[in-house]
Scaffold this motif. Structure first.
Motif, PDB file in Angstrom:
ATOM      1  N   VAL A   5       0.712  -1.323   0.051  1.00 43.43           N
ATOM      2  CA  VAL A   5       0.042   0.171   0.021  1.00 43.43           C
ATOM      3  C   VAL A   5       0.867   1.313  -0.037  1.00 43.43           C
ATOM      4  O   VAL A   5       1.899   1.095   0.545  1.00 43.43           O
ATOM      5  N   ALA A   6       0.390   2.237  -0.739  1.00 45.34           N
ATOM      6  CA  ALA A   6       1.130   3.447  -0.692  1.00 45.34           C
ATOM      7  C   ALA A   6       0.205   4.726  -0.692  1.00 45.34           C
ATOM      8  O   ALA A   6      -0.994   4.367  -1.411  1.00 45.34           O
ATOM      9  N   PHE A   7       0.477   5.780  -0.067  1.00 50.61           N
ATOM     10  CA  PHE A   7      -0.662   6.937  -0.515  1.00 50.61           C
ATOM     11  C   PHE A   7       0.466   8.277  -0.817  1.00 50.61           C
ATOM     12  O   PHE A   7       1.540   8.185  -0.678  1.00 50.61           O
ATOM     13  N   ASN A   8      -0.564   9.111  -1.493  1.00 47.52           N
ATOM     14  CA  ASN A   8       0.191  10.530  -1.921  1.00 47.52           C
ATOM     15  C   ASN A   8      -0.914  11.418  -1.661  1.00 47.52           C
ATOM     16  O   ASN A   8      -2.160  11.475  -1.773  1.00 47.52           O
ATOM     17  N   GLY A   9      -0.308  12.563  -1.706  1.00 49.85           N
ATOM     18  CA  GLY A   9      -1.179  14.006  -1.509  1.00 49.85           C
ATOM     19  C   GLY A   9      -0.793  14.951  -0.373  1.00 49.85           C
ATOM     20  O   GLY A   9      -0.259  14.411   0.534  1.00 49.85           O
ATOM     21  N   ALA A  10      -1.443  15.936  -0.319  1.00 44.61           N
ATOM     22  CA  ALA A  10      -1.233  16.832   0.441  1.00 44.61           C
ATOM     23  C   ALA A  10      -2.433  16.959   1.233  1.00 44.61           C
ATOM     24  O   ALA A  10      -3.562  16.577   0.923  1.00 44.61           O
ATOM     25  N   GLY A  11      -2.065  17.581   2.588  1.00 40.76           N
ATOM     26  CA  GLY A  11      -3.462  17.730   3.556  1.00 40.76           C
ATOM     27  C   GLY A  11      -2.816  18.104   4.739  1.00 40.76           C
ATOM     28  O   GLY A  11      -1.744  18.199   5.071  1.00 40.76           O
ATOM     29  N   CYS A  12      -3.730  18.282   5.694  1.00 41.90           N
ATOM     30  CA  CYS A  12      -3.402  18.762   7.054  1.00 41.90           C
ATOM     31  C   CYS A  12      -2.719  17.645   7.846  1.00 41.90           C
ATOM     32  O   CYS A  12      -2.962  16.287   7.531  1.00 41.90           O
ATOM     33  N   ALA A  13      -2.360  17.822   9.129  1.00 42.89           N
ATOM     34  CA  ALA A  13      -1.690  16.950  10.020  1.00 42.89           C
ATOM     35  C   ALA A  13      -2.633  15.645  10.318  1.00 42.89           C
ATOM     36  O   ALA A  13      -2.275  14.464  10.344  1.00 42.89           O
ATOM     37  N   ILE A  14      -3.850  15.974  10.737  1.00 39.33           N
ATOM     38  CA  ILE A  14      -4.869  14.975  10.951  1.00 39.33           C
ATOM     39  C   ILE A  14      -4.966  14.024   9.533  1.00 39.33           C
ATOM     40  O   ILE A  14      -5.066  12.788   9.847  1.00 39.33           O
ATOM     41  N   SER A  15      -5.181  14.587   8.355  1.00 40.48           N
ATOM     42  CA  SER A  15      -5.666  13.734   7.444  1.00 40.48           C
ATOM     43  C   SER A  15      -4.135  12.867   7.029  1.00 40.48           C
ATOM     44  O   SER A  15      -4.283  11.627   6.667  1.00 40.48           O
ATOM     45  N   GLN A  16      -3.090  13.462   7.360  1.00 45.16           N
ATOM     46  CA  GLN A  16      -1.778  12.740   6.697  1.00 45.16           C
ATOM     47  C   GLN A  16      -1.443  11.855   8.075  1.00 45.16           C
ATOM     48  O   GLN A  16      -0.964  10.565   7.666  1.00 45.16           O
ATOM     49  N   ALA A  17      -1.799  11.948   9.096  1.00 45.78           N
ATOM     50  CA  ALA A  17      -1.467  11.101  10.255  1.00 45.78           C
ATOM     51  C   ALA A  17      -2.496   9.904  10.018  1.00 45.78           C
ATOM     52  O   ALA A  17      -2.027   8.595  10.276  1.00 45.78           O
ATOM     53  N   ALA A  18      -3.542  10.135   9.865  1.00 41.55           N
ATOM     54  CA  ALA A  18      -4.812   9.206   9.843  1.00 41.55           C
ATOM     55  C   ALA A  18      -4.325   8.298   8.671  1.00 41.55           C
ATOM     56  O   ALA A  18      -4.623   7.245   8.861  1.00 41.55           O
ATOM     57  N   THR A  19      -3.823   8.640   7.625  1.00 38.96           N
ATOM     58  CA  THR A  19      -3.778   7.686   6.346  1.00 38.96           C
ATOM     59  C   THR A  19      -2.494   7.006   6.753  1.00 38.96           C
ATOM     60  O   THR A  19      -2.387   5.885   6.209  1.00 38.96           O
ATOM     61  N   SER A  20      -1.504   7.747   7.078  1.00 37.68           N
ATOM     62  CA  SER A  20      -0.219   6.956   7.519  1.00 37.68           C
ATOM     63  C   SER A  20      -0.480   5.886   8.557  1.00 37.68           C
ATOM     64  O   SER A  20      -0.173   4.533   8.258  1.00 37.68           O
ATOM     65  N   MET A  21      -1.401   6.254   9.496  1.00 34.26           N
ATOM     66  CA  MET A  21      -1.529   4.875  10.458  1.00 34.26           C
ATOM     67  C   MET A  21      -2.505   4.137   9.724  1.00 34.26           C
ATOM     68  O   MET A  21      -2.303   2.679  10.076  1.00 34.26           O
ATOM     69  N   LEU A  22      -3.342   4.481   8.825  1.00 36.77           N
ATOM     70  CA  LEU A  22      -4.294   3.547   8.342  1.00 36.77           C
ATOM     71  C   LEU A  22      -3.582   2.513   7.372  1.00 36.77           C
ATOM     72  O   LEU A  22      -3.716   1.302   7.318  1.00 36.77           O
ATOM     73  N   THR A  23      -2.432   3.268   6.610  1.00 41.58           N
ATOM     74  CA  THR A  23      -1.902   2.166   5.662  1.00 41.58           C
ATOM     75  C   THR A  23      -0.945   1.127   6.318  1.00 41.58           C
ATOM     76  O   THR A  23      -0.858   0.156   5.642  1.00 41.58           O
ATOM     77  N   ASP A  24      -0.473   1.608   7.694  1.00 42.15           N
ATOM     78  CA  ASP A  24       0.116   0.644   8.250  1.00 42.15           C
ATOM     79  C   ASP A  24      -0.737  -0.451   8.641  1.00 42.15           C
ATOM     80  O   ASP A  24      -0.194  -1.982   8.504  1.00 42.15           O
ATOM     81  N   TYR A  25      -1.768  -0.190   8.786  1.00 41.38           N
ATOM     82  CA  TYR A  25      -2.855  -1.262   9.444  1.00 41.38           C
ATOM     83  C   TYR A  25      -3.190  -2.225   8.477  1.00 41.38           C
ATOM     84  O   TYR A  25      -3.603  -3.352   8.396  1.00 41.38           O
ATOM     85  N   LEU A  26      -3.379  -1.509   7.133  1.00 42.84           N
ATOM     86  CA  LEU A  26      -4.022  -2.350   6.027  1.00 42.84           C
ATOM     87  C   LEU A  26      -3.233  -3.601   5.372  1.00 42.84           C
ATOM     88  O   LEU A  26      -3.678  -4.407   4.977  1.00 42.84           O
ATOM     89  N   LYS A  27      -1.889  -3.620   5.827  1.00 42.49           N
ATOM     90  CA  LYS A  27      -1.023  -4.660   5.267  1.00 42.49           C
ATOM     91  C   LYS A  27      -1.347  -5.847   5.712  1.00 42.49           C
ATOM     92  O   LYS A  27      -1.459  -6.120   6.921  1.00 42.49           O
ATOM     93  N   GLY A  28      -1.575  -6.888   4.928  1.00 41.01           N
ATOM     94  CA  GLY A  28      -1.914  -8.049   5.421  1.00 41.01           C
ATOM     95  C   GLY A  28      -3.324  -8.268   5.690  1.00 41.01           C
ATOM     96  O   GLY A  28      -3.837  -9.176   6.297  1.00 41.01           O
ATOM     97  N   LYS A  29      -4.447  -7.405   5.743  1.00 39.88           N
ATOM     98  CA  LYS A  29      -5.667  -7.383   6.078  1.00 39.88           C
ATOM     99  C   LYS A  29      -6.491  -7.654   4.770  1.00 39.88           C
ATOM    100  O   LYS A  29      -5.880  -7.501   3.668  1.00 39.88           O
ATOM    101  N   SER A  30      -7.676  -8.407   4.781  1.00 42.76           N
ATOM    102  CA  SER A  30      -8.384  -9.042   3.903  1.00 42.76           C
ATOM    103  C   SER A  30      -9.338  -7.656   3.400  1.00 42.76           C
ATOM    104  O   SER A  30      -9.722  -6.731   4.188  1.00 42.76           O
ATOM    105  N   ILE A  31      -9.823  -7.989   2.236  1.00 40.87           N
ATOM    106  CA  ILE A  31     -10.831  -7.018   1.488  1.00 40.87           C
ATOM    107  C   ILE A  31     -11.911  -6.808   2.623  1.00 40.87           C
ATOM    108  O   ILE A  31     -12.563  -5.603   2.730  1.00 40.87           O
ATOM    109  N   GLU A  32     -12.401  -7.884   2.983  1.00 42.85           N
ATOM    110  CA  GLU A  32     -13.786  -7.988   3.944  1.00 42.85           C
ATOM    111  C   GLU A  32     -13.403  -7.187   5.305  1.00 42.85           C
ATOM    112  O   GLU A  32     -14.052  -6.255   5.479  1.00 42.85           O
ATOM    113  N   GLU A  33     -12.115  -7.292   5.748  1.00 49.10           N
ATOM    114  CA  GLU A  33     -11.773  -6.576   7.090  1.00 49.10           C
ATOM    115  C   GLU A  33     -11.658  -5.080   6.834  1.00 49.10           C
ATOM    116  O   GLU A  33     -12.043  -4.298   7.592  1.00 49.10           O
TER     117      GLU A  33
END
Ligand code: FES
Length: 127
Positions: A53-81
């Protein structure tokens, strides 16, 4: 530290999984209509599981941090989860109260990810 916790600032300054992946199997771009910031998510899905997973784009601290944390979580997760993830799961990852004006910021990464999975599902149906 007042509004943002140190963890959020750390993710903002040193975002995880920022950039691009080689040959993603699906992606999506979304805009936060409140501010015009855009976010893109690239996923590699193999056997219904996110392997990269990778992300790109600009945004505020909340959006960037939430996406950074989420992308860590996504690895190894199923589509269903991933499809089951709810706003509360993101707020828990952030660990702070999100004011109504920042909800779109906090959830931009999640909605873009779930859109990327929809694109993946639509593309697989065509095969
Ligand atoms: Fe643009 Fe938060 S202000 S994403």
């Amino acid at each position: 530290m007042d509004l943002y916790s140190e963890i959020i600032l750390d993710h903002y300054k040193n975002p995880h999984n920022k950039g691009h992946i080689d040959s993603p199997t699906c992606k999506a771009d979304e805009e936060n209509p409140q501010c015009g910031d855009t976010l893109s998510i690239e996923l590699k899905i193999e056997n219904s599981v996110v392997t990269e997973v990778a992300f790109n784009g600009a945004g505020c601290a909340i959006s960037q941090a939430a996406t950074s944390m989420l992308t860590d979580y996504l690895k190894g997760k199923s589509i269903e989860e991933i499809n089951k993830l709810k706003p509360d799961d993101i707020y828990k990852m952030l660990g702070i109260d999100i004011s109504p004006g920042r909800i779109k910021c906090a959830l931009l990464g999640l909605s873009t990810t779930q859109q990327a999975i929809k694109n993946h599902n639509n593309a697989s149906k065509k095969d």
